[in-house]
Design a protein around this motif. Structure first.
Motif, mmCIF file in Angstrom:
data_model
loop_
_atom_site.group_PDB
_atom_site.id
_atom_site.type_symbol
_atom_site.label_atom_id
_atom_site.label_comp_id
_atom_site.label_asym_id
_atom_site.label_seq_id
_atom_site.Cartn_x
_atom_site.Cartn_y
_atom_site.Cartn_z
ATOM 1 N N THR A 124 0.829 -1.204 0.000
ATOM 2 C CA THR A 124 0.000 0.000 0.000
ATOM 3 C C THR A 124 0.865 1.255 0.000
ATOM 4 O OG1 THR A 124 -1.766 -1.161 1.196
ATOM 5 C CG2 THR A 124 -1.792 1.252 1.263
ATOM 6 N N GLU B 6 2.298 1.845 -3.503
ATOM 7 C CA GLU B 6 1.232 2.329 -4.396
ATOM 8 C C GLU B 6 0.900 3.789 -4.093
ATOM 9 O OE1 GLU B 6 -1.911 -0.408 -3.686
ATOM 10 O OE2 GLU B 6 -1.125 -1.950 -5.053
ATOM 11 N N GLY B 7 0.853 4.123 -2.793
ATOM 12 C CA GLY B 7 0.546 5.496 -2.407
ATOM 13 C C GLY B 7 1.633 6.464 -2.841
ATOM 14 N N ASP C 290 3.692 6.041 -5.371
ATOM 15 C CA ASP C 290 3.567 6.159 -6.833
ATOM 16 C C ASP C 290 2.468 7.138 -7.217
ATOM 17 O OD1 ASP C 290 5.431 4.811 -8.414
ATOM 18 O OD2 ASP C 290 4.554 2.862 -7.938
ATOM 19 N N GLU C 291 1.358 7.058 -6.512
ATOM 20 C CA GLU C 291 0.219 7.928 -6.818
ATOM 21 C C GLU C 291 0.562 9.394 -6.566
ATOM 22 O OE1 GLU C 291 -4.332 8.644 -5.146
ATOM 23 O OE2 GLU C 291 -3.363 6.695 -4.844
ATOM 24 N N HIS D 211 2.982 10.587 -9.191
ATOM 25 C CA HIS D 211 2.255 10.749 -10.459
ATOM 26 C C HIS D 211 1.470 12.058 -10.450
ATOM 27 C CE1 HIS D 211 0.153 9.610 -14.108
ATOM 28 N NE2 HIS D 211 -0.983 9.927 -13.516
ATOM 29 N N ARG D 212 0.916 12.398 -9.311
ATOM 30 C CA ARG D 212 0.192 13.672 -9.182
ATOM 31 C C ARG D 212 1.124 14.849 -9.451
ATOM 32 N NH1 ARG D 212 -2.165 15.964 -3.420
ATOM 33 N NH2 ARG D 212 -2.638 18.087 -4.129
ATOM 34 N N HIS E 96 8.450 10.890 -12.049
ATOM 35 C CA HIS E 96 8.577 9.433 -12.029
ATOM 36 C C HIS E 96 9.905 9.028 -11.411
ATOM 37 C CE1 HIS E 96 5.009 9.248 -14.537
ATOM 38 N NE2 HIS E 96 5.567 10.147 -15.333
#
Length: 502
Positions: free
Chosen positions: A114, A117-118, A120-121, A124-125, A129
């Motif tokens: 988690t 993933e968080g 990465d999110e 991305h915002r 990268h």
């Protein structure tokens, strides 16, 4: 989003904020400017809960607040990114982003899936990268800075404060940072931006507030100001008065420093130039071009693989820093705290450090002589310090830099290398540093000036070398020393060294 109404903060003998009124709204980039000692840091620490105001009221997001701690302010949505990044280099990108906020499994352990993933999110915002499992120590400074910004976006950030965010980046990296800042602004985040680089303020800010001596000078829309007016608000002098008059030295005499085909892998691949006595020779280029590495290779703090260097009339091909000092070459590094100053020692010890034999007797250190020399340098450079036995760690950036000038101008007699000599210094202190550099050149020193601030290169240098990827791609002098020409060479391929940029 944030409003200070008549806020004062008093320390023993100093009123750092004097009934300051300040406000910044959601969805704007609000620049906060002023010389060192103007009250910027105190204002930010008051906003963040690190200081409790002695007078006045703070309103945040429409409500009256009195923070009891920085954590309370952060929980409310205020995040500060300081010039010195607060990252754990041995942890991963994701672990740094979620430090203290890591998601947990039902067993109480960190939920890495988690968390990755968080992270990465969030990145991305930001339109950035990075491998979220990579260790922070493996990242560039620009990527580390983006990790610091990403930390601010864990939870809801309403107010983001950036303190000198481009102190260690420039060029395309700075442009990418500005794009991310504008993206956050457009999402409704209120951003307070602190920088001494005026070109950045005009590039990114919507409004600007200027403080001086703890008092509010004024708040203006950026489109209402030009550079001269903004400098006038900050220091009470016009922009045209910042740089001393140029003096073109005679180039007929033999160079004081001759460099041919200098190579110091991996950053310095082939560098050749001459430096004459009394000359201020600039080295410009984007971050990563190899400018600082040239300085270290000349001084002997990194090894050379090939090339020849002549200092005066003698070869100087395999030096150590000690030999460089003995031969009259000084190096004022870009990292004054990490590589320049000895922060646990006093001012006199910092000034005498490269020339200890001068202060050594058969029985030890001649402390009286050391202190007297320090007094002379304090007077010479107008260093604002209580005395030679006072520490340097609490001095302003400008006064710390003057201590280093006092050190190197005593130790070096031929060449002084200056790497980012005004980094993190306010406009008023810069003017004093520029006058010092000009006077040193007038006294016959050869000055090699490395700077990421193009106005500084243009304003001080009579000749400029431009580097890209370890090579010199151009040399400009006279009327060609303008920012547009320098940037063309800084972004040119090596095959374009003969590019017509007139």
């Amino acid at each position: 989003m944030i409003r200070l109404d008549g806020v004062s903060k008093i320390f023993p003998g100093v009123k750092s904020l004097d009934k300051v009124g300040f406000e910044a709204v959601a969805g704007e980039v609000h620049a906060l400017l002023g010389e060192n000692g103007a009250g910027k840091s105190t204002l930010i620490k008051t906003i963040s809960g690190a200081y409790i105001p002695d007078e006045g009221t703070i309103y945040f997001d429409g409500k009256k607040h009195k923070w009891g701690s920085p954590k309370e302010a952060k929980d409310a949505g205020i995040h500060i990114i300081y010039q010195d990044l607060v990252l754990f280099h041995e942890l991963s990108v994701a672990e740094n982003i979620f430090i203290g906020e890591a998601p947990l499994t039902r067993f109480g352990t960190i939920d890495y899936k988690t968390m990755y993933e968080g992270a990465d999110e969030i990145l991305h915002r930001l339109g950035h990268h990075i491998d979220v499992q990579a260790l922070v120590k493996s990242l560039s400074v620009a990527d580390q800075q983006m990790v610091e910004i990403a930390k601010a976006l864990v939870g809801e950030t309403k107010l983001l404060v950036l303190d000198e965010p481009t102190a260690m980046i420039s060029g395309r990296e700075a442009e990418l940072l500005f794009e991310r800042i504008k993206l956050l602004r457009d999402e409704g985040v209120c951003i307070i931006y602190i920088s001494h680089r005026l070109e950045e303020i005009f590039s990114i800010a919507d409004r600007v507030t200027v403080l001086k001596d703890g008092q509010l000078i004024g708040t203006r829309n950026i489109e209402e100001l030009d550079r001269d007016q903004l400098v006038g608000m900050m220091v009470g002098r016009e922009l045209k008065d910042i740089f001393p008059s140029k003096r073109v030295p005679s180039l007929e005499a033999a160079p004081v420093l001759t460099v041919r085909n200098l190579c110091a892998p991996p950053k310095v691949k082939d560098v050749s130039f001459d430096l004459h006595a009394g000359e201020i020779l600039g080295i410009a280029g984007l971050v990563g071009a190899g400018r600082s590495e040239v300085a270290h290779a000349l001084f002997g703090s990194i090894p050379r693989s090939s090339g020849t260097v002549t200092l005066g009339s003698e070869g100087f091909n395999n030096p150590s820093p000690r030999e460089s000092i003995n031969r009259g070459l000084g190096f004022l590094t870009e990292d004054r705290k990490g590589e320049g100053l000895m922060l646990l020692l006093d001012t006199s010890a910092n000034i005498s450090a490269p020339a200890l034999p001068e202060f050594t007797t058969a029985t030890g250190l001649d402390r009286a002589h050391e202190i007297q020399v320090a007094k002379d340098e304090i007077d010479r450079f107008r260093i604002a310090v209580p005395g030679p036995e006072s520490g340097v760690s609490k001095l302003s950036g400008g006064n710390q830099q003057k201590v280093l000038f006092g050190r190197w101008t005593r130790a070096c007699r031929r060449v002084l290398i200056l790497d980012e000599p005004t980094r993190g210094i306010d406009v008023g202190a810069k003017v004093e540093i520029y006058e010092i550099i000009r006077q040193l050149a007038n006294d016959g020193l050869g000055i090699l000036l490395i700077s990421s601030e193009l106005p500084e290169i243009v304003g001080l240098c009579t000749r400029v070398l431009v580097m890209r990827e370890g090579f010199i791609t151009g040399e400009v002098e006279g009327s060609q020393i303008i920012e547009e020409v320098i940037m063309k060479y800084a972004t040119a391929e090596r095959e374009s060294m003969a590019l017509d940029v007139a």
